[in-house]
Design an enzyme around this catalytic site. Structure first.
Site, mmCIF file in Angstrom:
data_model
loop_
_atom_site.group_PDB
_atom_site.id
_atom_site.type_symbol
_atom_site.label_atom_id
_atom_site.label_comp_id
_atom_site.label_asym_id
_atom_site.label_seq_id
_atom_site.Cartn_x
_atom_site.Cartn_y
_atom_site.Cartn_z
ATOM 1 N N LYS A 1 0.841 -1.196 0.000
ATOM 2 C CA LYS A 1 0.000 0.000 0.000
ATOM 3 C C LYS A 1 0.874 1.244 0.000
ATOM 4 C CE LYS A 1 0.721 1.704 4.305
ATOM 5 N NZ LYS A 1 1.205 3.061 4.608
ATOM 6 N N ASP B 1 -2.663 -1.199 10.092
ATOM 7 C CA ASP B 1 -2.805 -1.305 8.635
ATOM 8 C C ASP B 1 -3.440 -2.615 8.184
ATOM 9 O OD1 ASP B 1 -1.613 1.158 8.243
ATOM 10 O OD2 ASP B 1 0.359 0.341 7.756
#
Length: 316
Positions: free
Chosen positions: A11, A142
């Site tokens: 990401k 996350d």
């Protein structure tokens, strides 16, 4: 024995703003998170030993309980002990590490997310994505995002997710110095020490600021898939502490801009830097130009793209 092969994307952050200190000791954040087309591959395979065995050839990947992938397996075995006992045996986890380590790209978190998804399938638990994301929040901020991926505005510690329209296909160049690692706790603690006096002090102020960001320029640009506008709205508070401490990261950012990147920014706590491009050809040329100018064997560069899927699984 039964196994699943999972692809686990990295990401980047298109936006990261630190609002203040939470009662639990974490920071209250507003982030726009985005999966990209750079993947680890994880095989989750049932074994007869009853143990968690973690395998990876990358020298910087720990093969112990300090690895989120290992802790994800521990969590599933504990939470679903009756099913685990009925299934019998343990699990072998093999990681093909393609995402840089300690890079601000959620490489460890996405591996942990893949193990959750893999064991959900392997043990036929039938957990929904929201249920998996609730478990994922116990492993790290996350990890819930990594389950589903895509383009998301994340609040709280990063575990409260609000989907945005996908930005599939936008080319990016990703860069990281292999000889630089930034500690995420250091980055946030240093930011607190230097800028904590400017923190918003209460939940009502946080909500007001979140509303402003939801209605702001970046979200509108994403909704319109306007690459130029997205590039203009990129923001990462942690650059304020990381760039002065690591001048090579600032130099890399400047080099991307010099050679025509539409927008460039450090991802997360760094030290990875990404550059948005209009076309794949521009991205490929930019990679070559930056590599030639900086001429540093420690600098790794990748051409990839924004991609919407989170964890994907195939039965083996």
């Amino acid at each position: 024995m039964s196994a699943y092969l999972l692809t686990a994307p990295a990401k980047i952050n298109l936006y990261l703003e630190i609002l203040g200190d939470r009662p639990d000791g974490f920071h209250e954040l507003v982030m726009v998170m985005q999966t990209i087309g750079l993947y680890d591959r994880i095989e989750v395979r049932q074994n007869r030993s009853g143990d968690i065995n973690l395998y990876c050839q990358h020298p910087e990947v720990p093969l112990t309980a300090s690895n989120i992938a290992y802790r994800a397996a521990q969590l599933m075995m504990t939470r679903f002990a009756d099913i685990y006992a009925r299934v019998g045996g343990g699990v072998d986890i093999t990681i093909e590490k393609n995402i840089p380590v300690a890079a601000g790209l959620a490489g460890g978190s996405t591996d942990g997310a893949a193990v959750l998804v893999g064991l959900n399938l392997l043990w036929d638990l039938g957990l929904t994505q929201p249920e998996l994301q609730t478990l994922a929040a116990e492993l790290g901020s996350d990890v819930p995002f990594c389950i589903g991926g895509g383009t998301v505005i994340a609040t709280g510690r990063g575990e409260i997710l609000d989907p945005l329209p996908d930005l599939d296909g936008i080319p990016i160049v990703l860069a990281k110095y292999s000889n630089i690692a930034v500690s995420t706790p250091w980055a946030y603690q240093t930011y607190r020490a230097q800028f904590g006096e400017h923190y918003l002090q209460d939940a009502a102020s946080w909500r007001t600021r979140m509303t402003q960001i939801h209605a702001g320029g970046l979200i509108k640009a994403i909704q319109q898939k306007n690459i130029q506008a997205i590039a203009h709205e990129l923001h990462n508070d942690l650059e304020k502490v990381v760039l002065p401490e690591f001048p090579q990261v600032q130099q890399l950012r400047d080099c991307f801009t010099k050679h025509g990147a539409i927008g460039t920014m450090m991802s997360g706590s760094g030290p990875s830097v990404f550059a948005l491009c209009e076309t794949l050809a521009q991205a490929q040329a930019l990679k070559v130009q930056v590599a030639q100018e900086l001429n540093d064997p420690a600098l790794d560069l990748w051409v990839t793209h924004i991609a919407s899927p989170g964890i994907q699984a195939d039965f083996r």
